[in-house]
Design a protein around this motif. Structure first.
Motif, PDB file in Angstrom:
ATOM      1  N   ILE A   1       0.999  -1.070   0.012  1.00 12.00           N
ATOM      2  CA  ILE A   1       0.049   0.106  -0.055  1.00 12.00           C
ATOM      3  C   ILE A   1       0.901   1.110   0.242  1.00 12.00           C
ATOM      4  N   ASN A   2       1.892   1.334   0.760  1.00 15.89           N
ATOM      5  CA  ASN A   2       2.866   2.419   0.835  1.00 15.89           C
ATOM      6  C   ASN A   2       3.463   2.684  -0.221  1.00 15.89           C
ATOM      7  N   GLN A   3       3.868   1.457  -1.061  1.00 15.77           N
ATOM      8  CA  GLN A   3       4.641   1.604  -2.487  1.00 15.77           C
ATOM      9  C   GLN A   3       3.597   2.140  -3.569  1.00 15.77           C
ATOM     10  N   ALA A   4       2.276   1.801  -3.425  1.00 11.76           N
ATOM     11  CA  ALA A   4       1.432   2.283  -4.419  1.00 11.76           C
ATOM     12  C   ALA A   4       1.051   3.728  -4.164  1.00 11.76           C
ATOM     13  N   ILE A   5       0.974   4.218  -2.776  1.00  9.24           N
ATOM     14  CA  ILE A   5       0.839   5.558  -2.602  1.00  9.24           C
ATOM     15  C   ILE A   5       1.947   6.439  -3.132  1.00  9.24           C
ATOM     16  N   SER A   6       2.947   5.957  -2.938  1.00  8.23           N
ATOM     17  CA  SER A   6       4.412   6.604  -3.028  1.00  8.23           C
ATOM     18  C   SER A   6       4.373   6.876  -4.841  1.00  8.23           C
ATOM     19  N   GLU A   7       3.995   5.794  -5.520  1.00  6.91           N
ATOM     20  CA  GLU A   7       4.202   5.787  -6.752  1.00  6.91           C
ATOM     21  C   GLU A   7       2.874   6.774  -7.443  1.00  6.91           C
ATOM     22  N   TYR A   8       1.801   6.666  -6.647  1.00  8.13           N
ATOM     23  CA  TYR A   8       0.662   7.659  -7.168  1.00  8.13           C
ATOM     24  C   TYR A   8       1.125   9.118  -6.971  1.00  8.13           C
ATOM     25  N   GLN A   9       1.560   9.384  -5.706  1.00  6.74           N
ATOM     26  CA  GLN A   9       2.187  10.780  -5.440  1.00  6.74           C
ATOM     27  C   GLN A   9       3.085  11.308  -6.416  1.00  6.74           C
ATOM     28  N   ASN A  10       4.318  10.470  -6.662  1.00  6.91           N
ATOM     29  CA  ASN A  10       5.105  10.720  -7.757  1.00  6.91           C
ATOM     30  C   ASN A  10       4.731  10.955  -9.060  1.00  6.91           C
ATOM     31  N   MET A  11       3.604  10.220  -9.486  1.00  4.93           N
ATOM     32  CA  MET A  11       2.800  10.476 -10.586  1.00  4.93           C
ATOM     33  C   MET A  11       2.259  11.742 -10.902  1.00  4.93           C
ATOM     34  N   VAL A  12       1.421  12.023  -9.609  1.00  2.48           N
ATOM     35  CA  VAL A  12       0.880  13.258  -9.619  1.00  2.48           C
ATOM     36  C   VAL A  12       1.858  14.474  -9.662  1.00  2.48           C
ATOM     37  N   LEU A  13       3.052  14.556  -9.064  1.00  5.19           N
ATOM     38  CA  LEU A  13       3.829  15.388  -8.962  1.00  5.19           C
ATOM     39  C   LEU A  13       4.519  15.496 -10.329  1.00  5.19           C
ATOM     40  N   MET A  14       4.782  14.463 -10.921  1.00  5.47           N
ATOM     41  CA  MET A  14       5.309  14.559 -12.516  1.00  5.47           C
ATOM     42  C   MET A  14       4.432  15.532 -13.140  1.00  5.47           C
TER      43      MET A  14
END
Length: 326
Positions: A91-104
């Protein structure tokens, strides 16, 4: 559940944008009066599912502490704890990936160059960004630096004619972390250098100045960790020799205002005696002491100006004669 956890922060931001809407506020207050809500605001209800897994981990850890190793449930509790931790990591990995996608995605809109869009692709991750003062050849210039999981980039800031006005970026340089190293630069009151560190690589090397000591250390630490976590660098870490790496790095150019005379013949620079940088050592020379040209493999397949001391005369007599009489 993973999708819910990933979208939780977005839901909170959308909810926050309705605070000034009296109709929505009145509706949420009415829902809070419902016995089913237990008088809790919607924000508290939204976060409860996200808190479940961490609470399960704490509960299982507490049970293990109070369960003897010989108890028949001990191994089952251990397995349950490990599996719950695995779920939390996913779950934490999925959250990090999503946050990075939004930031990018947000970052992509701030760049005027289409070239930068190619950089913002998975699995590349943005680690840190911020302004640093770069010591250039002619003067010091503020650049916006972006540290990704596999490269370091810096950009020029321009003002976009939008409403509202916002900073936009033009990307002039990308440096792969394959050969990057960072070193602290001692403070120098005479040169007005404080909180500085050098970035060295095979293709580009320079010195930057951070706003304060904490920022300097944070940049250095994050760049170092990003370099060491590259798979290609980990593979050769056992045989990595820092001295040989630095020897192959591009030179840090001496700023023009720090060179009053030729490094080799000591001729004073003037309107007639111009300054020239050696692409091999980065020092400043007059034209007579830097008339040779040489291909430097790390900088491309081009003949570049080098000084007399960096030009291998004994090994390249033919090239020397050609450069002299062409």
């Amino acid at each position: 559940y993973k999708l819910y956890a990933v979208k939780y922060q977005t839901a909170i931001e959308i909810l926050g944008s309705t605070d000034s809407n009296t109709s929505v506020t009145a509706f949420l207050d009415k829902c809070r009066e419902d016995p089913k809500s237990n008088t809790q605001p919607v924000r508290s209800l939204l976060i409860m599912p996200c808190q479940r897994i961490p609470r399960y981990i704490l509960l299982l850890q507490d049970l293990l502490k109070n369960t003897p190793p010989h108890h028949p449930d001990f191994e089952d509790l251990q397995q349950a704890l490990e599996e719950t931790k695995d779920v939390a990591n996913v779950i934490n990995q999925a959250i990090s990936e999503y946050q990075n996608m939004v930031l990018m995605s947000r970052l992509r809109d701030q760049f005027l160059s289409e070239e930068f869009s190619q950089l913002l692709q998975p699995p590349r991750v943005l680690i840190k960004q911020g302004p640093l003062l770069k010591i250039c050849r002619k003067k010091r210039k503020t650049r916006m630096f972006f540290l990704f999981s596999d490269l370091l980039a810096y950009a020029t800031t321009v003002v976009a004619y939008r409403v509202p006005a916002e900073d936009m970026y033009i990307l002039p340089r990308q440096i792969s972390l394959e050969s990057v190293s960072v070193t602290a630069v001692p403070d120098n009151e005479i040169k007005k250098i404080q909180f500085a560190f050098s970035v060295q690589s095979n293709t580009k090397s320079f010195i930057v100045i951070a706003p304060d000591q904490e920022s300097k250390q944070d940049w250095m630490d994050k760049i170092h960790v990003a370099c060491q976590t590259l798979p290609s660098r980990r593979e050769r870490s056992a045989s990595f020799d820092s001295t040989s790496s630095e020897a192959g790095a591009a030179p840090i150019w001496t700023p023009d205002d720090e060179a009053a005379m030729c490094t080799l013949c000591s001729a004073e620079f003037s309107l007639l005696v111009r300054k020239h940088h050696c692409r091999k050592c980065g020092q400043v020379f007059c034209s007579a002491c830097s008339s040779q040209k040489k291909i430097l493999e790390a900088l491309g397949p081009y003949q570049l100006r080098v000084c007399d001391k960096c030009f291998p005369r004994k090994q390249n007599n033919t090239s020397e004669l050609w450069n002299r009489f062409k």
